[in-house]
Design an enzyme around this catalytic site. Structure first.
Site, PDB file in Angstrom:
ATOM      1  N   ARG A 170       0.845  -1.198   0.000  1.00  0.00           N
ATOM      2  CA  ARG A 170       0.000   0.000   0.000  1.00  0.00           C
ATOM      3  C   ARG A 170       0.880   1.247   0.000  1.00  0.00           C
ATOM      4  O   ARG A 170       2.016   1.224   0.470  1.00  0.00           O
ATOM      5  CB  ARG A 170      -0.902   0.015   1.234  1.00  0.00           C
ATOM      6  CG  ARG A 170      -1.812  -1.202   1.357  1.00  0.00           C
ATOM      7  CD  ARG A 170      -2.569  -1.182   2.676  1.00  0.00           C
ATOM      8  NE  ARG A 170      -3.478  -2.311   2.807  1.00  0.00           N
ATOM      9  CZ  ARG A 170      -3.176  -3.473   3.388  1.00  0.00           C
ATOM     10  NH1 ARG A 170      -1.950  -3.648   3.905  1.00  0.00           N
ATOM     11  NH2 ARG A 170      -4.061  -4.439   3.465  1.00  0.00           N
ATOM     12  N   LYS A 194      -1.891  -2.880   8.060  1.00  0.00           N
ATOM     13  CA  LYS A 194      -3.082  -2.577   8.840  1.00  0.00           C
ATOM     14  C   LYS A 194      -3.131  -3.449  10.086  1.00  0.00           C
ATOM     15  O   LYS A 194      -2.753  -4.615  10.053  1.00  0.00           O
ATOM     16  CB  LYS A 194      -4.339  -2.796   7.985  1.00  0.00           C
ATOM     17  CG  LYS A 194      -4.505  -1.781   6.867  1.00  0.00           C
ATOM     18  CD  LYS A 194      -5.816  -1.984   6.141  1.00  0.00           C
ATOM     19  CE  LYS A 194      -6.049  -0.902   5.094  1.00  0.00           C
ATOM     20  NZ  LYS A 194      -7.339  -1.078   4.390  1.00  0.00           N
ATOM     21  N   HIS A 265      -2.871   2.469  -5.728  1.00  0.00           N
ATOM     22  CA  HIS A 265      -3.726   1.301  -5.521  1.00  0.00           C
ATOM     23  C   HIS A 265      -3.882   0.515  -6.822  1.00  0.00           C
ATOM     24  O   HIS A 265      -3.988  -0.722  -6.807  1.00  0.00           O
ATOM     25  CB  HIS A 265      -5.093   1.741  -5.012  1.00  0.00           C
ATOM     26  CG  HIS A 265      -5.966   0.593  -4.560  1.00  0.00           C
ATOM     27  ND1 HIS A 265      -5.664  -0.171  -3.462  1.00  0.00           N
ATOM     28  CD2 HIS A 265      -7.100   0.082  -5.080  1.00  0.00           C
ATOM     29  CE1 HIS A 265      -6.593  -1.110  -3.313  1.00  0.00           C
ATOM     30  NE2 HIS A 265      -7.476  -0.971  -4.285  1.00  0.00           N
ATOM     31  N   ARG A 268      -0.911  -1.658  -7.152  1.00  0.00           N
ATOM     32  CA  ARG A 268      -1.058  -2.788  -6.225  1.00  0.00           C
ATOM     33  C   ARG A 268      -1.958  -3.854  -6.839  1.00  0.00           C
ATOM     34  O   ARG A 268      -1.641  -5.044  -6.822  1.00  0.00           O
ATOM     35  CB  ARG A 268      -1.640  -2.273  -4.908  1.00  0.00           C
ATOM     36  CG  ARG A 268      -2.015  -3.324  -3.869  1.00  0.00           C
ATOM     37  CD  ARG A 268      -2.399  -2.585  -2.591  1.00  0.00           C
ATOM     38  NE  ARG A 268      -3.168  -3.380  -1.652  1.00  0.00           N
ATOM     39  CZ  ARG A 268      -2.639  -4.193  -0.735  1.00  0.00           C
ATOM     40  NH1 ARG A 268      -1.343  -4.363  -0.685  1.00  0.00           N
ATOM     41  NH2 ARG A 268      -3.403  -4.848   0.123  1.00  0.00           N
ATOM     42  N   HIS A 291      -3.518  -9.173   3.384  1.00  0.00           N
ATOM     43  CA  HIS A 291      -4.945  -9.274   3.671  1.00  0.00           C
ATOM     44  C   HIS A 291      -5.175 -10.235   4.827  1.00  0.00           C
ATOM     45  O   HIS A 291      -4.614 -11.338   4.855  1.00  0.00           O
ATOM     46  CB  HIS A 291      -5.707  -9.792   2.446  1.00  0.00           C
ATOM     47  CG  HIS A 291      -5.835  -8.789   1.354  1.00  0.00           C
ATOM     48  ND1 HIS A 291      -6.047  -9.136   0.045  1.00  0.00           N
ATOM     49  CD2 HIS A 291      -5.776  -7.434   1.379  1.00  0.00           C
ATOM     50  CE1 HIS A 291      -6.118  -8.035  -0.702  1.00  0.00           C
ATOM     51  NE2 HIS A 291      -5.965  -7.000   0.098  1.00  0.00           N
ATOM     52  N   TYR A 300     -10.344  -8.755  -4.514  1.00  0.00           N
ATOM     53  CA  TYR A 300      -9.368  -7.763  -4.933  1.00  0.00           C
ATOM     54  C   TYR A 300      -8.702  -8.139  -6.252  1.00  0.00           C
ATOM     55  O   TYR A 300      -8.203  -7.294  -6.975  1.00  0.00           O
ATOM     56  CB  TYR A 300      -8.314  -7.653  -3.836  1.00  0.00           C
ATOM     57  CG  TYR A 300      -7.401  -6.467  -3.916  1.00  0.00           C
ATOM     58  CD1 TYR A 300      -6.267  -6.487  -4.705  1.00  0.00           C
ATOM     59  CD2 TYR A 300      -7.677  -5.316  -3.189  1.00  0.00           C
ATOM     60  CE1 TYR A 300      -5.420  -5.407  -4.762  1.00  0.00           C
ATOM     61  CE2 TYR A 300      -6.835  -4.231  -3.244  1.00  0.00           C
ATOM     62  CZ  TYR A 300      -5.707  -4.287  -4.030  1.00  0.00           C
ATOM     63  OH  TYR A 300      -4.870  -3.211  -4.084  1.00  0.00           O
TER      64      TYR A 300
END
Length: 319
Positions: A170, A194, A265, A268, A291, A300
């Site tokens: 990211r 994250k 993005h 990615r 993820h 995705y």
């Protein structure tokens, strides 16, 4: 002065969000920050959504909430938000308010949680644009050509697009990298993603060349006392901002005829798609992208119909 907090999106310390005037909302902000580990940006978004709820209810957050934050009131608020906002915005605000009402009940501010049954319409999840493999190669070649003059910013911009495409990380993870997060001998980077989840992501020889050129010839020309350990720097020597990285990606892709207008993005997503089309296992791609759920990776990424048919023809006994 408020203590700094480690922001998982950037991997570095940032100031916590401004403290709300309401005592209750200040406690909620502390809960999000210290108990849930949310970033300053996320806490601000939660508080904004909850403050909009109280504005609709015309109520004081520090008053008696059992007669104010009721299931009927929340449904009226949801109907109002749904009329004025996009589905994705509605879904986000409902998530914020449900987190808030759950915390209220857990903290015994209210007797029961009226938000538990609050449901928003499912948000449409659309796939971002994706580069064809040839377009990606052309964009990276153009960035490499621009770096041949050894201009520090051109060397940096080349590394930005190479790393984003090579690793699929990211943009916040990219900007949060420190020099010490890179193992050039093993060609891997340590990424804090994250939820403060750390992972190790490999990169290839072209990205390693761009990295070496930047570290040896580009970064020293821009580094100053503001730089700290940041890998990527802005023109004034501070840590590279995400907006600057997005501008770089848009500019590089704009030079490729026919390429879609993508940001980081999109790179990615392109990296993940090209990995799958090259035969990578879905769970490997999940790990590389960071993820938490395989279902996210399945949404995705997409695999071309031609590859699916080829695999089916090769593997299925009744093909």
């Amino acid at each position: 002065m408020a203590a700094p907090k480690r922001d998982s999106a950037r991997g570095r310390e940032t100031s916590r969000p401004p403290r709300p005037e309401s005592r209750l909302l200040a406690r909620f902000a502390d809960h999000l920050t210290y108990r849930r580990g949310r970033s300053a940006h996320t806490v601000r978004a939660y508080l904004s959504d909850v403050e909009s709820l109280f504005a609709f209810l015309d109520a004081d957050p520090d008053g008696d909430l059992d007669e104010v934050v009721t299931r009927r009131a929340l449904r009226a608020w949801l109907a109002d938000v749904s009329r004025r906002s996009a589905r994705t915005t509605v879904a986000r605000r409902v998530s914020s308010v449900r987190t808030f009402t759950s915390w209220l009940a857990e903290s015994e501010v209210i007797a029961t949680d009226p938000g538990a049954s609050l449901a928003a319409p499912a948000a449409h999840r659309t796939l971002p644009g994706v580069l064809r493999a040839g377009e990606a190669a052309e964009a990276l070649s153009a960035a490499a050509l621009g770096a041949e003059q050894q201009d520090p910013l051109a060397l940096r911009d080349h590394l930005i697009v190479e790393l984003l495409y090579a690793t699929g990380i990211r943009v916040g993870e990219l900007c949060g990298l420190d020099v010490d997060d890179v193992d050039r001998d093993r060609r891997v980077i340590r990424v804090l993603g994250k939820g403060d989840r750390e992972r190790v992501v490999p990169f290839g020889v072209p990205a390693e060349r761009a990295l070496s050129a930047w570290v040896e010839n580009g970064r020293p020309a821009l580094a100053n006392p503001r730089s700290g350990g940041a890998l990527l720097l802005g023109a004034r020597g501070g840590r590279l901002d995400q907006r600057q990285a997005r501008t770089v990606v848009h500019r590089v892709l704009d030079a490729v005829p026919g390429a879609p207008d993508l940001g980081p993005h999109g790179l990615r997503h392109s990296a993940a798609t090209h990995l799958l089309e090259g035969g990578a296992d879905l769970r490997v791609v999940q790990e590389l992208l960071g993820h938490a759920s395989l279902a996210t990776t399945q949404l995705y990424t997409h695999v071309s119909v031609d590859r699916l048919r080829a695999v089916h023809d090769r593997a299925h006994p009744r093909a």
